[in-house]
Design a protein around this motif. Structure first.
Motif, PDB file in Angstrom:
ATOM      1  N   LEU A 281       8.931   0.825  11.647  1.00 13.74           N
ATOM      2  CA  LEU A 281       8.756   0.494  10.216  1.00 13.74           C
ATOM      3  C   LEU A 281       8.547   1.745   9.370  1.00 13.74           C
ATOM      4  O   LEU A 281       9.067   1.878   8.262  1.00 13.74           O
ATOM      5  CB  LEU A 281       7.581  -0.464  10.053  1.00 13.74           C
ATOM      6  CG  LEU A 281       7.801  -1.897  10.555  1.00 13.74           C
ATOM      7  CD1 LEU A 281       6.505  -2.686  10.455  1.00 13.74           C
ATOM      8  CD2 LEU A 281       8.904  -2.566   9.760  1.00 13.74           C
ATOM      9  N   ARG A 282       7.730   2.700   9.925  1.00  8.97           N
ATOM     10  CA  ARG A 282       7.511   3.941   9.160  1.00  8.97           C
ATOM     11  C   ARG A 282       8.818   4.716   9.004  1.00  8.97           C
ATOM     12  O   ARG A 282       9.089   5.304   7.949  1.00  8.97           O
ATOM     13  CB  ARG A 282       6.445   4.798   9.872  1.00  8.97           C
ATOM     14  CG  ARG A 282       5.020   4.273   9.693  1.00  8.97           C
ATOM     15  CD  ARG A 282       3.990   5.346  10.090  1.00  8.97           C
ATOM     16  NE  ARG A 282       4.140   5.734  11.486  1.00  8.97           N
ATOM     17  CZ  ARG A 282       3.534   5.131  12.510  1.00  8.97           C
ATOM     18  NH1 ARG A 282       2.759   4.064  12.285  1.00  8.97           N
ATOM     19  NH2 ARG A 282       3.702   5.546  13.747  1.00  8.97           N
ATOM     20  N   GLU A 283       9.606   4.748  10.094  1.00  9.42           N
ATOM     21  CA  GLU A 283      10.877   5.475   9.975  1.00  9.42           C
ATOM     22  C   GLU A 283      11.803   4.826   8.938  1.00  9.42           C
ATOM     23  O   GLU A 283      12.469   5.517   8.159  1.00  9.42           O
ATOM     24  CB  GLU A 283      11.551   5.517  11.354  1.00  9.42           C
ATOM     25  CG  GLU A 283      10.831   6.396  12.357  1.00  9.42           C
ATOM     26  CD  GLU A 283      11.471   6.335  13.738  1.00  9.42           C
ATOM     27  OE1 GLU A 283      12.412   5.514  13.905  1.00  9.42           O
ATOM     28  OE2 GLU A 283      11.035   7.095  14.632  1.00  9.42           O
ATOM     29  N   GLU A 284      11.845   3.509   8.980  1.00 10.81           N
ATOM     30  CA  GLU A 284      12.678   2.815   8.000  1.00 10.81           C
ATOM     31  C   GLU A 284      12.165   3.049   6.579  1.00 10.81           C
ATOM     32  O   GLU A 284      12.946   3.168   5.618  1.00 10.81           O
ATOM     33  CB  GLU A 284      12.714   1.326   8.324  1.00 10.81           C
ATOM     34  CG  GLU A 284      13.496   1.016   9.576  1.00 10.81           C
ATOM     35  CD  GLU A 284      13.400  -0.455   9.941  1.00 10.81           C
ATOM     36  OE1 GLU A 284      12.671  -1.198   9.214  1.00 10.81           O
ATOM     37  OE2 GLU A 284      14.051  -0.864  10.912  1.00 10.81           O
ATOM     38  N   LYS A 285      10.850   3.100   6.423  1.00 10.84           N
ATOM     39  CA  LYS A 285      10.284   3.358   5.100  1.00 10.84           C
ATOM     40  C   LYS A 285      10.664   4.755   4.605  1.00 10.84           C
ATOM     41  O   LYS A 285      11.025   4.949   3.433  1.00 10.84           O
ATOM     42  CB  LYS A 285       8.766   3.197   5.156  1.00 10.84           C
ATOM     43  CG  LYS A 285       8.091   3.338   3.797  1.00 10.84           C
ATOM     44  CD  LYS A 285       6.648   2.877   3.837  1.00 10.84           C
ATOM     45  CE  LYS A 285       5.861   3.737   4.816  1.00 10.84           C
ATOM     46  NZ  LYS A 285       4.434   3.328   4.813  1.00 10.84           N
ATOM     47  N   GLU A 286      10.584   5.760   5.518  1.00  7.51           N
ATOM     48  CA  GLU A 286      11.013   7.116   5.129  1.00  7.51           C
ATOM     49  C   GLU A 286      12.496   7.149   4.762  1.00  7.51           C
ATOM     50  O   GLU A 286      12.911   7.836   3.813  1.00  7.51           O
ATOM     51  CB  GLU A 286      10.715   8.076   6.275  1.00  7.51           C
ATOM     52  CG  GLU A 286       9.228   8.320   6.496  1.00  7.51           C
ATOM     53  CD  GLU A 286       8.973   9.214   7.699  1.00  7.51           C
ATOM     54  OE1 GLU A 286       9.976   9.606   8.342  1.00  7.51           O
ATOM     55  OE2 GLU A 286       7.790   9.521   7.961  1.00  7.51           O
ATOM     56  N   PHE A 287      13.285   6.410   5.509  1.00 11.12           N
ATOM     57  CA  PHE A 287      14.715   6.368   5.206  1.00 11.12           C
ATOM     58  C   PHE A 287      14.970   5.749   3.821  1.00 11.12           C
ATOM     59  O   PHE A 287      15.829   6.195   3.053  1.00 11.12           O
ATOM     60  CB  PHE A 287      15.423   5.571   6.305  1.00 11.12           C
ATOM     61  CG  PHE A 287      16.896   5.463   6.102  1.00 11.12           C
ATOM     62  CD1 PHE A 287      17.719   6.567   6.313  1.00 11.12           C
ATOM     63  CD2 PHE A 287      17.473   4.269   5.692  1.00 11.12           C
ATOM     64  CE1 PHE A 287      19.069   6.457   6.112  1.00 11.12           C
ATOM     65  CE2 PHE A 287      18.828   4.170   5.495  1.00 11.12           C
ATOM     66  CZ  PHE A 287      19.642   5.266   5.713  1.00 11.12           C
ATOM     67  N   THR A 288      14.158   4.705   3.538  1.00 12.74           N
ATOM     68  CA  THR A 288      14.285   4.087   2.208  1.00 12.74           C
ATOM     69  C   THR A 288      13.905   5.056   1.094  1.00 12.74           C
ATOM     70  O   THR A 288      14.549   5.136   0.036  1.00 12.74           O
ATOM     71  CB  THR A 288      13.394   2.842   2.138  1.00 12.74           C
ATOM     72  OG1 THR A 288      13.769   1.949   3.203  1.00 12.74           O
ATOM     73  CG2 THR A 288      13.571   2.115   0.798  1.00 12.74           C
ATOM     74  N   LEU A 289      12.827   5.833   1.320  1.00 12.60           N
ATOM     75  CA  LEU A 289      12.449   6.838   0.316  1.00 12.60           C
ATOM     76  C   LEU A 289      13.535   7.878   0.131  1.00 12.60           C
ATOM     77  O   LEU A 289      13.801   8.348  -0.992  1.00 12.60           O
ATOM     78  CB  LEU A 289      11.128   7.497   0.741  1.00 12.60           C
ATOM     79  CG  LEU A 289       9.884   6.601   0.688  1.00 12.60           C
ATOM     80  CD1 LEU A 289       8.671   7.342   1.255  1.00 12.60           C
ATOM     81  CD2 LEU A 289       9.619   6.149  -0.732  1.00 12.60           C
ATOM     82  N   GLN A 290      14.179   8.293   1.235  1.00 10.49           N
ATOM     83  CA  GLN A 290      15.284   9.248   1.105  1.00 10.49           C
ATOM     84  C   GLN A 290      16.437   8.663   0.278  1.00 10.49           C
ATOM     85  O   GLN A 290      17.061   9.354  -0.539  1.00 10.49           O
ATOM     86  CB  GLN A 290      15.781   9.649   2.507  1.00 10.49           C
ATOM     87  CG  GLN A 290      14.793  10.507   3.283  1.00 10.49           C
ATOM     88  CD  GLN A 290      15.286  10.836   4.674  1.00 10.49           C
ATOM     89  OE1 GLN A 290      16.375  10.413   5.058  1.00 10.49           O
ATOM     90  NE2 GLN A 290      14.475  11.572   5.428  1.00 10.49           N
ATOM     91  N   GLU A 291      16.711   7.375   0.517  1.00  4.33           N
ATOM     92  CA  GLU A 291      17.771   6.745  -0.264  1.00  4.33           C
ATOM     93  C   GLU A 291      17.408   6.682  -1.747  1.00  4.33           C
ATOM     94  O   GLU A 291      18.268   6.853  -2.627  1.00  4.33           O
ATOM     95  CB  GLU A 291      18.017   5.331   0.281  1.00  4.33           C
ATOM     96  CG  GLU A 291      18.686   5.330   1.649  1.00  4.33           C
ATOM     97  CD  GLU A 291      18.893   3.911   2.163  1.00  4.33           C
ATOM     98  OE1 GLU A 291      18.329   2.974   1.542  1.00  4.33           O
ATOM     99  OE2 GLU A 291      19.619   3.748   3.150  1.00  4.33           O
ATOM    100  N   LEU A 292      16.115   6.433  -2.023  1.00  2.74           N
ATOM    101  CA  LEU A 292      15.685   6.449  -3.424  1.00  2.74           C
ATOM    102  C   LEU A 292      15.851   7.831  -4.039  1.00  2.74           C
ATOM    103  O   LEU A 292      16.255   7.971  -5.207  1.00  2.74           O
ATOM    104  CB  LEU A 292      14.218   6.003  -3.518  1.00  2.74           C
ATOM    105  CG  LEU A 292      13.956   4.520  -3.232  1.00  2.74           C
ATOM    106  CD1 LEU A 292      12.455   4.255  -3.229  1.00  2.74           C
ATOM    107  CD2 LEU A 292      14.661   3.657  -4.257  1.00  2.74           C
ATOM    108  N   GLU A 293      15.538   8.890  -3.301  1.00  2.00           N
ATOM    109  CA  GLU A 293      15.735  10.247  -3.807  1.00  2.00           C
ATOM    110  C   GLU A 293      17.208  10.528  -4.076  1.00  2.00           C
ATOM    111  O   GLU A 293      17.577  11.189  -5.057  1.00  2.00           O
ATOM    112  CB  GLU A 293      15.170  11.261  -2.798  1.00  2.00           C
ATOM    113  CG  GLU A 293      13.649  11.235  -2.703  1.00  2.00           C
ATOM    114  CD  GLU A 293      13.130  12.213  -1.668  1.00  2.00           C
ATOM    115  OE1 GLU A 293      13.969  12.858  -1.005  1.00  2.00           O
ATOM    116  OE2 GLU A 293      11.898  12.335  -1.545  1.00  2.00           O
ATOM    117  N   GLN A 294      18.067  10.016  -3.175  1.00  4.76           N
ATOM    118  CA  GLN A 294      19.506  10.196  -3.399  1.00  4.76           C
ATOM    119  C   GLN A 294      19.953   9.467  -4.668  1.00  4.76           C
ATOM    120  O   GLN A 294      20.807   9.968  -5.421  1.00  4.76           O
ATOM    121  CB  GLN A 294      20.286   9.682  -2.187  1.00  4.76           C
ATOM    122  CG  GLN A 294      20.123  10.533  -0.932  1.00  4.76           C
ATOM    123  CD  GLN A 294      20.876   9.957   0.259  1.00  4.76           C
ATOM    124  OE1 GLN A 294      21.505   8.915   0.146  1.00  4.76           O
ATOM    125  NE2 GLN A 294      20.789  10.650   1.400  1.00  4.76           N
TER     126      GLN A 294
END
Length: 479
Positions: free
Chosen positions: A193-206
């Motif tokens: 879940l934490r990894e997916e959350k970090e991935f989501t934050l990266q997508e938001l930055e993109q």
């Protein structure tokens, strides 16, 4: 040399000494003059005016000459054989010939040419277009500033929401740590879940980076929008997968799943904001295209007005020429009328003299006949016949003299003048009709013919009532 920038004291753009060739003729003598560039005009004075200008800080409003700089073309000339090495040539389509100036050094020439070129941009057409464009740009700037302020306020609210979300995320991490210590069997799931959350934050930055690219490069708006839509679909797919994995986890992690849903909602709201910004950029681009079309339409209208003004000027010139020709024709008809009246007076004088001589001859014949009858002398039949024939000859001569004295010259001159006037009036009328309605002139009405009169010798003094009247002649006011 004067200052290159606007001087608040002198209120001129540039001033200094230059050499000038005489305008309008081929003299090669150079004259040193004091020149001033003021609001799109090049003024020049005698060399002594420079001292008064430097002392008072004000220029004389009575120069030796003024050269308008609007729309001019200025070029350098480096003819090694010329008397002056640093010449400046000024040309304009409305100038008769060229204007040649010269500076002391190459650097001075460069400065003068730069300021003259800048002053040449001040024209009536550019001023009108500039005012209209500035007004439109000011209106657009106000509108964009208001939209920018609203967007900044919206971003501040979103940033505040993200801060709160970050605080909740930290609390969730603490709770997850506690859960990891209590439940080791769900540790791997929490890690995913934490990894997916970090991935989501990266997508938001993109997504945020894509928004900045949209603001910086408007030309790639369509491509960037497509990428954002693709990214949105991918994020939504990842969210679905995350939802499925959340359902497989234990109920103890339900608070963490709820936080992830809130993050997903914020991401969707951000995607909507991105689409709204793209739509606003498209509206701005459409407004710019409308401004370009309005500008092109204004330029076409200006060209059409200039063409119409030139056409009216040409028609006015043609109308002036036609009017001048008509005046000359009327003057010529007047001269012919005076000549006809003069010849008529001469003919009347000659007719009176002829009538007097014929009356004297008739009286002589009458006296001779009376004397012969009173003398009682027998007259030869042939002599009596000769006397009768002579009397008849004199009577016929009197009638012919009266008729010829009254008619030939008058009729011939009247007919000639009448035909000339009619022909010239017809030609002028045709020219006036050719000018058309654009010249704002009315077509002259065709003169109505006056009633004809018959000239009869019976109305003349001493004329025989039985004489045959001459053919009718139409009277004309011009003859």
């Amino acid at each position: 040399m004067g200052d290159e920038e606007f001087d608040i004291d002198t209120r001129v753009q540039m001033s200094g000494l230059l050499y000038k060739k005489p305008f309008g003729h081929k003299a090669n003598k150079w004259q040193k003059r004091f020149f001033i560039i003021k609001e799109g005009f090049l003024l020049y004075y005698a060399e002594s005016e420079k001292r008064a200008f430097d002392r008072s800080g004000h220029f004389n409003i009575h120069p030796k000459g003024v050269i308008p700089l609007g729309g001019i073309s200025v070029t350098p000339s480096d003819d090694s054989s010329a008397q002056q090495k640093h010449e400046i040539v000024i040309c304009h389509k409305d100038f008769k010939g060229i204007i040649t100036l010269a500076a002391e050094t190459r650097e001075e020439r460069v400065q003068w040419m730069s300021v003259i070129n800048q002053s040449g941009k001040v024209t009536w057409k550019n001023a009108q277009l500039g005012e209209a464009l500035v007004q439109k740009l000011e209106d657009n700037s106000k509108k964009i500033a208001e939209e920018k302020q609203a967007y900044l306020e919206k971003l501040e609210a979103e940033a505040e929401a993200l801060k709160e979300e970050k605080g909740r995320k930290e609390e969730l991490e603490k709770m997850a740590e506690q859960l990891r210590t209590e439940k080791a069997d769900v540790e791997n799931s929490a890690k995913q879940l934490r990894e997916e959350k970090e991935f989501t934050l990266q997508e938001l930055e993109q997504s945020l980076q894509s928004m900045r690219q949209i603001e910086e490069a408007k030309e790639q708006l369509a491509k960037t929008t497509e990428e954002l839509r693709t990214e949105k679909a991918r994020v939504e797919s990842s969210a679905k997968q995350l939802q499925e994995e959340k359902e497989m986890t234990q109920q103890e992690l339900e608070q963490s799943l709820q936080s992830m849903r809130q993050i997903e909602e914020a991401k969707e709201q951000l995607a909507k904001t991105t689409e709204e910004m793209a739509s606003q950029l498209e509206d701005a681009d459409m407004q710019r295209r409308q401004l370009d079309e309005e500008k092109q339409l204004a330029e076409e209208l200006l060209v059409e007005k200039e063409r119409r003004a030139r056409q009216l000027e040409e028609e006015r010139t043609k109308y002036d020429e036609t009017t001048s020709d008509l005046k000359m024709s009327l003057e010529q008809v007047g001269l012919e009328k005076q000549k006809t009246e003069h010849r008529l007076k001469q003919e009347k004088i000659s007719r009176v003299k002829t009538e007097k001589r014929l009356r004297v001859a008739e009286d002589s014949l009458r006296r001779l006949d009376k004397a012969l009858k009173e003398s009682g002398v027998k007259i030869d039949i042939e002599l009596e016949t000769d006397v009768s024939n002579l009397r008849k000859f004199f009577e016929e001569s009197i009638e012919e003299a009266k008729f010829e004295a009254d008619m030939p010259v008058i009729m011939r001159d009247a007919l000639t003048a009448h035909a000339t006037f009619k022909r010239e009036s017809k030609a002028v009328e045709d020219d006036l009709e050719g000018l058309g309605a654009a010249a704002a002139t009315a077509r002259p009405e065709k003169p109505k013919p006056k009633p004809k009169k018959r000239i009869s010798t019976a109305s003349l003094p001493g004329a025989d009532a039985s004489a045959e009247p001459p053919p009718p002649v139409a009277e004309d006011g011009g003859s």
